[in-house]
Design a protein around this motif. Structure first.
Motif, short mmCIF file in Angstrom:
data_model
loop_
_atom_site.label_atom_id
_atom_site.label_comp_id
_atom_site.label_asym_id
_atom_site.label_seq_id
_atom_site.Cartn_x
_atom_site.Cartn_y
_atom_site.Cartn_z
N PRO A 134 -9.92 83.97 -93.35
CA PRO A 134 -11.09 84.44 -92.29
C PRO A 134 -11.06 85.74 -92.17
N PHE A 135 -9.92 86.72 -92.57
CA PHE A 135 -10.47 88.15 -92.26
C PHE A 135 -11.23 88.73 -93.64
N ALA A 136 -11.02 88.10 -94.64
CA ALA A 136 -11.92 88.47 -95.82
C ALA A 136 -13.49 88.08 -95.63
N PHE A 137 -13.72 86.79 -94.94
CA PHE A 137 -15.33 86.40 -94.67
C PHE A 137 -15.63 87.31 -93.57
N TYR A 138 -14.71 87.73 -92.48
CA TYR A 138 -15.20 88.65 -91.69
C TYR A 138 -15.59 89.94 -92.17
N LEU A 139 -14.75 90.55 -92.94
CA LEU A 139 -15.11 91.90 -93.62
C LEU A 139 -16.43 91.72 -94.54
N THR A 150 -14.55 91.55 -104.28
CA THR A 150 -13.25 91.58 -103.20
C THR A 150 -13.13 90.45 -102.63
N LEU A 151 -14.16 89.74 -102.32
CA LEU A 151 -13.86 88.48 -101.37
C LEU A 151 -13.33 87.48 -102.33
N LEU A 152 -13.85 87.23 -103.39
CA LEU A 152 -13.19 86.15 -104.25
C LEU A 152 -11.78 86.62 -104.49
N LEU A 153 -11.48 87.68 -104.87
CA LEU A 153 -10.18 88.16 -105.31
C LEU A 153 -8.98 87.83 -103.84
N SER A 193 -2.68 81.78 -106.10
CA SER A 193 -2.02 81.90 -107.16
C SER A 193 -0.55 82.24 -107.22
N ILE A 194 -0.19 83.06 -106.22
CA ILE A 194 0.92 83.59 -106.07
C ILE A 194 1.87 82.79 -105.24
#
Length: 384
Positions: free
Chosen positions: A70-75, A85-88, A95-96
């Motif tokens: 959610p934080f990535a979509f917000y930014l 950056t969103l995909l990453l 993956s981790i």
């Protein structure tokens, strides 16, 4: 607790004949049941102590994915990060996390394996036997016999079990090692076979120190028949042929006849093609011994070692085995470890061993003057 329940399970299954014979079913099953109960108790206690911590750790490891998405979509919606950056930020947690979980589980596996590793390390730390390269064959003189010169031996715990053993044999003669159980007879036989190296002293075969004979050459020169005869789960023919892989059919049959096992082999449904069973389980003890003697007779070795070759034989089989042994003597070094003293009465040299030391040497009639040998002889006759 897991190792304990595994040991008790194996003990219970393997000991069924003894358990039934002595009516120990309740006591033996009780030990097995107690081990299972303790394993259940200790496992549940372990889980009660660790479930909260494990749950919190798993939750903490999942938190990055819960927060980052959610934080990535917000930014991204505010235009502060690009699509890359969103995909990453979406891919990296996915993956981790599996790798992090695998690392967490590996700590548990390491803890389980750590106890076993101690005994594995002890084995790896044992010094390796060193011999010359196989192409550097030693010049063994078959006119010379075996010679032990001040040989001492200790197991890895440092306890010395043989103390300055010295004796000599001649080709074509029988040397017998006798004495009370645990005296060191079988240890001497295994040292001669090259299974171990002496702590001090020299063992020579044909005038050559056995440490200077390559392993393969020493195996060619020595035929070892142990008390616990082992047969592979292949045909009887192939079991006998181990003594000489390129042996012809006639040679195999001659060796079998010399060991008095040809007749019972031919009486089997498959004859020489009959499988011996796992570890020779399809054969009786006496039959296994005669087959291993046939293998020893077939092998073109200069030295034969028989470690209690008549241990499982009944009187009839014992007589046949004794006659088979007579075929082994001609021109060879024959060393016999014996408890049944009547089997070595005619030996050229009898060596009396007790507590890792040679007490006396000589023929049967001479050794009857030795108190320990005389006592062993009377025990054999049932007089003591």
């Amino acid at each position: 607790s897991y190792a304990n329940v595994a040991d008790r399970s194996a003990e219970y299954v393997r000991g069924i004949p003894v358990i039934k014979a002595f009516a120990q079913d309740k006591a033996s099953y009780g030990k097995f049941a107690d081990a299972v109960k303790f394993y259940h108790f200790s496992t549940m206690k372990w889980w009660k102590q660790s479930w909260l911590g494990k749950a919190l750790m798993t939750a903490a490891m999942m938190t990055p994915q819960i927060v980052s998405m959610p934080f990535a979509f917000y930014l991204y919606g505010k235009g502060e990060i690009g699509i890359e950056t969103l995909l990453l930020s979406l891919i990296l947690p996915i993956s981790i996390l599996p790798q992090a979980l695998a690392i967490m589980m590996s700590f548990e596996l390491f803890q389980m394996a750590s106890n076993t590793w101690v005994s594995i390390q002890e084995l790896l730390d044992m010094p390796a036997q060193k011999r010359p390269d196989p192409d550097k064959r030693a010049a063994i003189d078959n006119n010379k016999g075996i010679k032990f010169t001040d040989v001492s031996f200790s197991y890895h715990d440092g306890t010395e079990v043989l103390h300055k053993i010295s004796f000599e044999t001649k080709p074509g003669e029988v040397t017998a090692l006798v004495g009370p159980s645990g005296g060191g007879k079988s240890t001497i036989a295994k040292l001669l076979a090259g299974f171990w190296d002496p702590a001090s002293g020299v063992i020579s075969l044909g005038g050559v120190d056995t440490k200077k004979i390559p392993f393969h050459q020493l195996a060619e020169e020595i035929s070892f028949v142990s008390q616990d005869n082992f047969l592979f789960d292949v045909s009887i023919r192939d079991n006998i042929r181990l003594g000489k892989p390129d042996a012809s059919e006639d040679e195999i049959i001659r060796a079998a006849k010399a060991a008095h096992c040809h007749e019972f082999i031919m009486a089997l449904p498959g004859g020489y093609e009959t499988k011996a069973g796992v570890a020779g389980g399809a054969m009786s003890g006496g039959e296994r011994q005669r087959i291993t003697l046939a293998r020893a007779i077939l092998k073109p070795a200069s030295t034969i070692i028989l470690d209690e070759a008549t241990a499982y034989a009944d009187p009839e089989n014992e007589a046949l085995i004794q006659e088979a042994i007579s075929h082994l003597v001609k021109g060879k070094n024959l060393v016999i470890v014996a408890h049944r003293l009547n089997t070595i009465k005619q030996a050229h040299q009898i060596i009396l061993i007790d507590k890792g030391q040679i007490i006396a040497k000589g023929r049967h009639d001479e050794l009857l003057q030795e108190p320990l040998y005389a006592s062993l002889w009377r025990q054999y006759l049932g007089e003591e």
